[in-house]
Design a protein around this motif. Structure first.
Motif, PDB file in Angstrom:
ATOM      1  N   UNK A 151       0.511  -1.403  -0.190  1.00 56.59           N
ATOM      2  CA  UNK A 151      -0.153   0.416   0.028  1.00 56.59           C
ATOM      3  C   UNK A 151       1.262   0.999   0.032  1.00 56.59           C
ATOM      4  N   UNK A 152       1.963   1.025   0.290  1.00 55.25           N
ATOM      5  CA  UNK A 152       2.761   2.286   0.618  1.00 55.25           C
ATOM      6  C   UNK A 152       3.476   2.609  -0.406  1.00 55.25           C
ATOM      7  N   UNK A 153       4.007   2.087  -0.909  1.00 47.87           N
ATOM      8  CA  UNK A 153       4.009   1.586  -3.177  1.00 47.87           C
ATOM      9  C   UNK A 153       3.271   2.232  -3.892  1.00 47.87           C
ATOM     10  N   UNK A 154       1.938   1.970  -3.409  1.00 47.78           N
ATOM     11  CA  UNK A 154       0.941   2.194  -4.667  1.00 47.78           C
ATOM     12  C   UNK A 154       1.003   4.104  -4.080  1.00 47.78           C
ATOM     13  N   UNK A 155       0.667   4.310  -2.663  1.00 53.61           N
ATOM     14  CA  UNK A 155       0.292   5.719  -2.690  1.00 53.61           C
ATOM     15  C   UNK A 155       1.441   6.311  -3.041  1.00 53.61           C
ATOM     16  N   UNK A 156       2.493   5.916  -2.781  1.00 54.73           N
ATOM     17  CA  UNK A 156       4.238   6.801  -3.250  1.00 54.73           C
ATOM     18  C   UNK A 156       4.092   7.244  -4.924  1.00 54.73           C
ATOM     19  N   UNK A 157       3.526   5.782  -5.515  1.00 56.83           N
ATOM     20  CA  UNK A 157       3.884   5.938  -7.083  1.00 56.83           C
ATOM     21  C   UNK A 157       2.349   6.916  -7.432  1.00 56.83           C
ATOM     22  N   UNK A 158       1.464   6.838  -6.902  1.00 56.57           N
ATOM     23  CA  UNK A 158      -0.020   7.105  -7.871  1.00 56.57           C
ATOM     24  C   UNK A 158       0.924   9.173  -7.193  1.00 56.57           C
ATOM     25  N   UNK A 159       1.307   9.137  -6.356  1.00 55.56           N
ATOM     26  CA  UNK A 159       1.961  10.662  -6.068  1.00 55.56           C
ATOM     27  C   UNK A 159       2.302  10.841  -7.668  1.00 55.56           C
ATOM     28  N   UNK A 160       3.815  10.424  -7.512  1.00 53.74           N
ATOM     29  CA  UNK A 160       4.472  10.127  -7.814  1.00 53.74           C
ATOM     30  C   UNK A 160       4.254  11.051  -9.550  1.00 53.74           C
ATOM     31  N   UNK A 161       2.896  10.519  -9.972  1.00 57.07           N
ATOM     32  CA  UNK A 161       2.288  10.589 -11.826  1.00 57.07           C
ATOM     33  C   UNK A 161       1.388  11.266 -11.486  1.00 57.07           C
ATOM     34  N   UNK A 162       1.036  11.893 -10.384  1.00 51.78           N
ATOM     35  CA  UNK A 162      -0.467  12.905 -10.590  1.00 51.78           C
ATOM     36  C   UNK A 162      -2.041  12.072 -10.321  1.00 51.78           C
ATOM     37  N   UNK A 163      -1.252  10.637 -10.162  1.00 49.40           N
ATOM     38  CA  UNK A 163      -2.694  10.116  -9.768  1.00 49.40           C
ATOM     39  C   UNK A 163      -3.966   9.956 -11.214  1.00 49.40           C
ATOM     40  N   UNK A 164      -2.838   9.485 -12.233  1.00 49.91           N
ATOM     41  CA  UNK A 164      -3.318   9.396 -13.062  1.00 49.91           C
ATOM     42  C   UNK A 164      -1.894   8.768 -14.592  1.00 49.91           C
ATOM     43  N   UNK A 165      -1.987   7.604 -15.169  1.00 49.38           N
ATOM     44  CA  UNK A 165      -1.767   7.263 -16.184  1.00 49.38           C
ATOM     45  C   UNK A 165      -1.569   5.512 -16.116  1.00 49.38           C
ATOM     46  N   UNK A 166      -0.697   4.737 -16.501  1.00 50.05           N
ATOM     47  CA  UNK A 166      -0.276   3.901 -17.087  1.00 50.05           C
ATOM     48  C   UNK A 166       1.198   2.782 -15.580  1.00 50.05           C
ATOM     49  N   UNK A 167       0.692   1.952 -15.213  1.00 50.00           N
ATOM     50  CA  UNK A 167       2.077   1.642 -14.200  1.00 50.00           C
ATOM     51  C   UNK A 167       2.354   0.040 -14.453  1.00 50.00           C
ATOM     52  N   UNK A 168       3.104  -0.582 -13.866  1.00 47.14           N
ATOM     53  CA  UNK A 168       4.359  -2.069 -13.599  1.00 47.14           C
ATOM     54  C   UNK A 168       3.819  -2.599 -12.727  1.00 47.14           C
ATOM     55  N   UNK A 169       3.883  -3.779 -12.777  1.00 55.83           N
ATOM     56  CA  UNK A 169       4.123  -4.228 -11.396  1.00 55.83           C
ATOM     57  C   UNK A 169       5.805  -5.005 -11.881  1.00 55.83           C
ATOM     58  N   UNK A 170       6.739  -5.138 -11.577  1.00 55.88           N
ATOM     59  CA  UNK A 170       7.934  -6.647 -11.661  1.00 55.88           C
ATOM     60  C   UNK A 170       7.295  -7.714 -10.339  1.00 55.88           C
ATOM     61  N   UNK A 171       6.822  -8.641 -10.754  1.00 55.07           N
ATOM     62  CA  UNK A 171       6.847  -9.690  -9.464  1.00 55.07           C
ATOM     63  C   UNK A 171       7.439 -10.751  -9.488  1.00 55.07           C
ATOM     64  N   UNK A 172       7.642 -11.618  -8.500  1.00 57.32           N
ATOM     65  CA  UNK A 172       7.791 -12.738  -7.702  1.00 57.32           C
ATOM     66  C   UNK A 172       7.102 -14.213  -8.670  1.00 57.32           C
ATOM     67  N   UNK A 173       7.307 -15.493  -7.614  1.00 60.52           N
ATOM     68  CA  UNK A 173       6.658 -16.404  -8.525  1.00 60.52           C
ATOM     69  C   UNK A 173       5.730 -16.622  -7.636  1.00 60.52           C
TER      70      UNK A 173
END
Length: 335
Positions: A151-173
């Motif tokens: 959740x911390x990461x999502x809030x940080x991302x949202x704030x940095x991109x102005x709450x609009x746009x495309x994002x991606x996740x690089x995940x583990x198995x």
């Protein structure tokens, strides 16, 4: 006369008894009660892998606590993340008859049978960092609050991109409790921003080279991506390398229109280097040394009859670190 003789005899006997007691009191001392020997405990401890700086930091915390408590810590494990390679180490500690077993299981489900064999052998079990799906078999579970970290990461991302746009996740198995929850926390929170779209959620197999390839593919398919969330070190460093080679890295000091923001979990040395040079702009940092300390303390409490001091389910708070607060939070960086 008869009464007098009886009194005299009584006095004589009393005197003799007193003399006898006196001799006993001043003669060879009676044997002192033997002190009960303090039991010595051995705690077996198996990390997810032995070579990762996260677990090296955990080992340092566990060893320090074991030394303080006067117990033996048998730290052992494999250098690859694979439950089938981890299980033999569990069986080895069962054979050694350790008093308590602490494990960071390599698989949420497949690690359970080996832990159940330890329990059947009379060895209590607790988990640290990762865990298993059936937590009722455990004496305790210690981990970071991975959902909250996501959740911390999502809030940080949202704030940095102005709450609009495309994002991606690089995940583990899938099947690893920690990264599964980090992904869940991020995706749940990011859905609260209706103008943000997750266009990719790629698996890396815990390999930086795979993460780099994944990010190259993501950026080719979705050149408008504004931010990437990497769920662990391998994903983070691989993503940073890809963005660097694509000239799509972002900078906190000088944000650019086409730059991609990157936030990653953990604080291993390569990630801290990437944070310092601007390749990664934020880290979600855990507290592995504290997890190790707590696991040894709880194991000791269980073995010494202080079960009331053990909290079964423990979630440690993560820290969001950027260049702005790096110095004040650097004590949490992994060794």
């Amino acid at each position: 006369m008869k009464l007098g003789r009886l009194i005299g005899s009584a006095i004589t006997l009393a005197g003799a008894a007193a003399l006898t007691l006196g001799v006993a009191g001043w003669g060879a001392p009676s044997a002192a009660p033997q002190a009960t020997a303090k039991p010595h405990f051995t705690i077996g401890f198996i990390p997810g892998i032995t070579t990762d700086p996260f677990y090296v930091s955990m080992e340092l915390g566990a060893k320090a606590e074991a030394k303080k408590l006067g117990v033996t810590l048998d730290w052992t494990g494999n250098s690859q993340w694979n439950y089938s390679l981890q299980d033999p180490y569990i069986y080895g500690l069962i054979a050694k008859k350790v008093n308590f077993l602490v494990v960071a299981p390599d698989d949420l489900h497949a690690s359970i049978p080996a832990l159940e064999k330890a329990i059947a052998a009379g060895i209590p079990v607790g988990t640290v960092d990762t865990t298993v799906s059936d937590q009722k078999i455990l004496k305790f579970m210690i981990t970071s609050n991975n959902i909250l970290g996501g959740e911390y990461a999502a809030r940080w991302v949202a704030q940095k991109i102005g709450y609009k746009g495309e994002v991606a996740v690089v995940n583990d198995e899938p099947g690893i409790s920690t990264t599964d929850l980090r992904n869940e926390g991020f995706l749940t929170q990011i859905k609260k921003y209706p103008h943000i779209k997750v266009v990719a959620d790629e698996m890396t197999n815990d390999e930086p080279s795979v993460a780099e390839t994944d990010v190259n593919s993501i950026m080719l398919a979705h050149p408008s991506v504004k931010a990437i969330y990497a769920v662990n070190t391998q994903a983070g460093t691989g993503a940073a390398d890809a963005l660097l080679h694509l000239h799509r890295g972002q900078s906190l000091a000088h944000p650019t229109k086409n730059g991609v923001w990157l936030i990653a979990y953990d604080a291993e040395p390569p990630e801290v280097t990437d944070l310092n040079n601007g390749s990664i702009q934020a880290l979600i940092v855990q507290k592995p040394a504290l997890e190790g300390e707590m696991a040894v303390q709880y194991a000791y409490d269980y073995l010494t009859g202080k079960k009331n001091l053990i909290k079964h389910t423990n979630y440690l708070t993560n820290i969001l670190v950027t260049k702005a607060n790096e110095k004040s939070e650097s004590q949490w960086f992994y060794k």
